[in-house]
Write a protein that holds these residues in place. Structure first.
Motif: not given
Ligand code: GYE
Length: 311
Positions: A69-77, A90-94, A99-109, A113-117
C-alpha cells in the motif's frame, strides 16, 4: 494526423501494472508451483510482480500488504494463511483504492473488502474424497485417521467438514484420530507415526485422509517404516494432485487424489485487467475445477504431464 497517431499510441500501449503478491510460503509442492505459475503469468502480461514470502506467518502477510500500500501498487494478490484477522488491513487497502484478489484460500471478512476470490470449492473436495472412500470400502468396518491442513485455514476447516459429509450415513466408516500436519511432508510423517503407535502399530487403521498430497507422501513413508503397505493395508486419499502422488499411485502406495490447479493467477490477472481497464466487476468467487484421480487413471502418464507444469 499527429493527434490520431498519439491517440493510437496510447490505445496500443500496454498498461504496465505493479502488483504485490503476499504468498504464504512454500510449505507444499503445490504452493511452490502456484508461485512459479504466478511469476510466469505476470511475466506474460508485462506485470511488475512484487513478491513477499510470509514463512507461514499472518503478521508477515499483513506487514507485506501494508508495504505494498505504501509503495502505491495497482493491485494486491493475497493467499491468506488463515481465515480470520484480515478486516483492518483489507480496509486500509480499500481506503487506498487498491483492489485485493484472494488466491486459493478464503477469509471470514465481508466480501466487500476484496475484489474477488479465485479458488476451488474446498468443501466439495472433502466430499469427493469421502465419497471415494465409501465406494472403496463398502460396508466393511473402516477406521480413518485424518491429517488436517494448517489450523484455522479455510482449506483445513472446509475439507474436514466436506469429508465428514461424504462419509455421513456410513457408520462403518469412522474418523478415529484427526490432527494437523500443517500441509507439510515432515509434519505429515511425524503425526502419522504417532497415529500408527496409538493404533496398534497401524493394524487398526484402514485409511488415511490427508488434506494435501504432501502430508500423504510423508505419511506413506511412516506407514512403510512401520512395516505396513500404504495403498493396501492402509488406503491413502488426499487432495492437490501434485506429481509425486501419481508416482506413489503407480507404485500402489496411494489410491486417490482430488486435483487443485496451481494456476490461480491466470484467472486473477484476467479479472483485474477487466476491472482496471474496463470497470468490469467480477463475481466474488471464481471457482476452479476439482477432478478425482485414482490408480485407474494411468498415474505415470499424469505424472509426466504434470511434471512440467510449474512443479
Ligand atoms: O491444498 C496445500 C497448500 O490453500 C488449498 O495450501 C491450498 C492448500 C493446498 O499448502 O498444498
Amino acid at each position: 494526423a499527429s493527434i490520431l497517431a498519439s491517440m493510437t499510441f496510447f490505445s496500443s500501449a500496454v498498461v504496465a501494472q505493479t502488483i504485490g503478491f503476499s504468498q504464504i510460503g512454500s510449505e507444499s509442492g503445490w504452493r511452490a508451483a502456484e508461485t512459479t505459475l504466478t511469476r510466469q503469468e505476470a511475466e506474460k502480461r508485462g506485470i511488475d510482480l512484487k513478491f513477499a514470502d510470509a514463512q507461514q506467518k499472518q503478521e508477515n502477510q499483513i506487514r507485506a500488504i501494508r508495504s505494498f500500500i505504501a509503495q502505491g501498487v495497482d493491485a494486491i494478490l493475497l493467499a491468506p494463511v488463515v481465515a480470520t484477522g484480515w478486516d483492518a488491513v483489507l480496509k486500509e487497502a480499500q481506503e487506498s483504492d487498491i483492489p485485493v484478489v484472494l488466491l486459493d484460500r478464503q477469509v471470514d471478512s465481508s466480501d466487500d473488502l476484496y475484489l474477488t476470490a479465485v479458488g476451488s470449492d474446498l468443501h466439495h473436495e472433502g466430499v469427493v474424497a469421502g465419497e471415494w472412500l465409501v465406494g472403496e470400502v463398502g460396508d466393511k468396518e473402516c477406521n480413518v485417521v485424518e491429517l488436517q491442513g494448517t489450523t484455522g485455514s479455510s482449506p483445513a476447516i472446509k475439507r474436514k467438514a466436506g469429508f465428514e459429509e461424504g462419509i455421513a450415513g456410513h457408520d462403518n466408516i469412522k474418523i478415529v484420530r484427526s490432527q494437523t500436519g500443517d500441509f507439510t511432508r515432515a509434519k505429515g510423517k511425524e503425526v502419522m507415526e504417532s497415529f500408527l503407535k496409538a493404533e496398534n502399530g497401524g493394524k487398526n487403521i484402514c485409511a488415511l485422509y490427508a488434506h494435501n498430497d504432501d502430508m500423504a507422501v510423508g505419511a506413506i513413508q511412516a506407514i512403510k517404516e512401520a512395516g505396513l503397505k500404504p495403498g493396501s493395508d492402509i488406503l491413502v486419499v488426499s487432495i492437490d494432485a501434485v506429481p509425486d502422488i501419481f508416482q506413489a499411485m503407480a507404485a500402489g502406495e496411494a489410491n486417490a487424489t482430488v486435483e487443485l490447479t496451481p494456476n490461480m493467477a491466470g484467472p486473477a490477472f484476467d479479472a483485474l485487467a477487466a476491472f482496471m481497464d474496463g470497470g468490469t466487476v467480477p463475481p466474488k468467487f471464481i471457482q476452479t475445477e476439482s477432478k478425482l484421480y485414482t490408480q485407474k487413471d494411468d498415474p505415470m502418464k499424469v505424472y509426466e504431464e504434470k511434471k512440467g507444469l510449474g512443479y
